[in-house]
Design an enzyme around this catalytic site. Structure first.
Site, mmCIF file in Angstrom:
data_model
loop_
_atom_site.group_PDB
_atom_site.id
_atom_site.type_symbol
_atom_site.label_atom_id
_atom_site.label_comp_id
_atom_site.label_asym_id
_atom_site.label_seq_id
_atom_site.Cartn_x
_atom_site.Cartn_y
_atom_site.Cartn_z
ATOM 1 C CE LYS A 78 39.439 27.006 17.889
ATOM 2 N NZ LYS A 78 38.150 27.569 17.401
ATOM 3 C CB SER A 153 39.273 30.074 14.537
ATOM 4 O OG SER A 153 38.350 29.539 15.462
ATOM 5 C CB SER A 177 35.485 28.525 14.542
ATOM 6 O OG SER A 177 36.022 29.776 14.209
HETATM 7 N N1 GLN Z 1 35.493 33.502 11.483
HETATM 8 C C1 GLN Z 1 34.709 34.080 12.518
HETATM 9 C C2 GLN Z 1 35.524 35.094 13.256
HETATM 10 O O1 GLN Z 1 36.575 35.384 12.827
HETATM 11 C C3 GLN Z 1 34.196 32.999 13.439
HETATM 12 C C4 GLN Z 1 35.235 32.512 14.366
HETATM 13 C C5 GLN Z 1 34.755 31.455 15.295
HETATM 14 O O2 GLN Z 1 33.715 30.851 15.116
HETATM 15 N N2 GLN Z 1 35.515 31.279 16.345
HETATM 16 O O3 GLN Z 1 35.144 35.612 14.251
#
Ligand code: GLN
Length: 474
Positions: A78, A153, A177
């Protein structure tokens, strides 16, 4: 579609001299050539470096040198994991041109074990989102159906493995994410116990919530990768004083006698196809000798609300460092304050700005107690509810995501609808616990459904036992 190789097989075959690291890599690069323009999993493909690295491993094998437990395993990282000499962008314009001078601990441990990095993957800007539509560089598409999102994400990392661009990949999980994109792309995805895996070199979003974890096609691969990346790191002050757990040995233990929690007051809103697969998962575990017990999690539905105060509060502080002076983008202006403002206005996307404003507000004098302080109390309640539940069971099963992969644009106009994607994943991060998503058949439109296995802090061993059983059953 390329042949699916597992990390366990690649590492064994490469170390034994039956397969070359270069051959594995070329398969991935061919898949990237064929499909990356449709999928857009990567911000950068590091083909030249990867070829050099693979050749080095092959030379080491030939010379009889020790090549490590991940010899020749291709990995995608990532793009919020710092890689020495390779741009790390968080899929944000504000980091444009910044090249980290060091590798993060996880990146280094992977390299030491013989892994070959094929590239840096796309994400929602600064890991804020659930669909990878918030990237400043354009969305990633779900390789299983390119009209749909891969989740987020860490959508690029999930798509990379699902498309055969790398054997495995890594993401970060602040509120889901890793697990949600794993579920939407039909992969195994692990959010380790907070402190189990070093955050050194992971660009921080919510420092009390973030953890790095793997995406894989099998539970055994996830276990192998955890054994390599986990374990104490003196460079991360929140790293637990624990060695990496031995997880491969537990995979064959079965679930006889284990107690599997079913939440009776689970938040509503999951689609019927997802709930049907959850039921099937409980049946499979029962059939394998486990007992299903009812547990209550009355605070679970408040997780989202608490998270959207705690995570933005931490983000507003973490992202203050991007000021046009120290990293990446700088927009020149007439004085210092205008330079800060213009740089941040140009560099950050809408969702990141929304979070910074939310977080700054929640932390400001006069609102701190009402918002941030209150959210911390809810966080405590969630931990207490879990503690009570785990007196009665070893792990808990929920859906990972309330639905299968959705179409592009479905939720972009409504942030609250997007936030709801993480209703089942967020409580784990707030509690600092472990959880993973395991593919368990398909739902609507033939798309994969993931079942989430939740475990208490340091509960990776029972979690992996159950995950392995689910994999056998499906
Ligand atoms: N979807 C969640 C957010 O927007 C979690 C994101 C994540 O785990 N980085 O914060």
């Amino acid at each position: 579609m390329t042949t699916r190789r597992t990390a366990v097989d690649v590492a064994a075959s490469v170390a034994a001299g039956e397969l070359t690291a270069s051959a594995v890599l070329e398969e991935n690069l061919a898949a990237i050539d064929a499909r990356e323009k449709d999928v857009h999993a990567f911000n950068v493909v590091t083909a030249d470096r990867a070829r050099e690295r693979a050749a080095q491993i092959d030379a080491d094998v030939k010379a009889g040198r020790n090549v490590g437990r991940l010899a020749g395993v291709t990995v995608a990282l990532k793009d919020n994991m710092c890689t020495r000499g390779v741009a790390t962008t968080c899929s944000s314009k504000i980091l444009e041109g910044w090249i980290p001078p060091y590798d993060g601990t996880v990146v280094r441990r992977l390299a030491d074990a013989g892994a070959v990095v094929v590239g840096k993957t796309n994400l929602d800007e600064f890991a804020m989102g659930s669909s990878t539509e918030n990237s400043a560089f354009g969305p990633t598409r779900n390789p299983l159906d390119t009209s749909r999102v891969p989740g987020g994400s860490s959508g690029g990392s999930a798509a990379a493995v699902a498309a055969g661009f790398s054997t495995v990949s890594f993401g970060s999980d602040t509120g889901g994410s890793i697990r949600q994109p794993a579920a939407l792309c039909g992969l195994v995805g692990v959010k380790p116990t907070y402190g189990m895996v070093s955050r050194q070199g992971l660009i921080a979003f919510g420092s009390s919530l973030d953890q790095i974890g793997p995406f894989t096609t099998t539970v055994a691969d996830a276990a192998l990768l955890m054994e390599i990346i986990a374990g104490h790191d003196p460079l991360d002050s929140t790293s637990l004083p624990q060695p990496a757990p031995a997880l491969l040995p537990v995979l064959s233990q079965g679930v006889k006698g284990m107690r599997i929690g079913r939440i009776t007051d689970m938040p509503e809103g999951s689609s019927p196809d997802v709930l049907a697969r959850l039921d099937a998962a409980f049946d499979a575990l029962q059939h394998a000798g486990a007992t299903v017990v009812d547990v209550q999690m009355p605070s679970m539905s408040y997780g989202l609300t608490a998270y959207y105060l705690v995570a933005p509060a931490e983000a507003s502080s973490n992202l203050a460092r991007f000021d046009g002076v120290r990293y990446g983008l700088r927009v020149d202006a007439k004085d210092l304050n205008s330079m800060y403002g213009d740089t941040r206005a140009a560099g950050f996307g809408d969702e990141v700005k929304r979070r910074i404003m939310l977080g700054t507000y929640a932390l400001s004098a006069g609102y701190y107690d009402a918002y941030y302080g209150k959210a911390l109390k809810v966080r405590r309640l969630i931990a207490d509810d879990f503690a009570k539940a785990y007196q009665r069971c070893d792990v808990i099963l929920t859906p990972t995501s309330p639905t299968v992969a959705f179409k592009f644009g479905d939720k972009t106009s409504n942030p609250l609808a997007m936030y709801l994607c993480d209703v089942f994943t967020i409580p784990t991060n707030l509690a600092g616990h472990a959880a993973m998503s395991v593919p368990f058949g398909t739902g609507e439109a033939g798309l994969p459904v993931g079942v989430q296995v939740l475990a208490p802090a340091l509960g990776e061993a029972p979690m992996f036992r159950v995950a392995a059983e689910l994999e056998r059953a499906v």
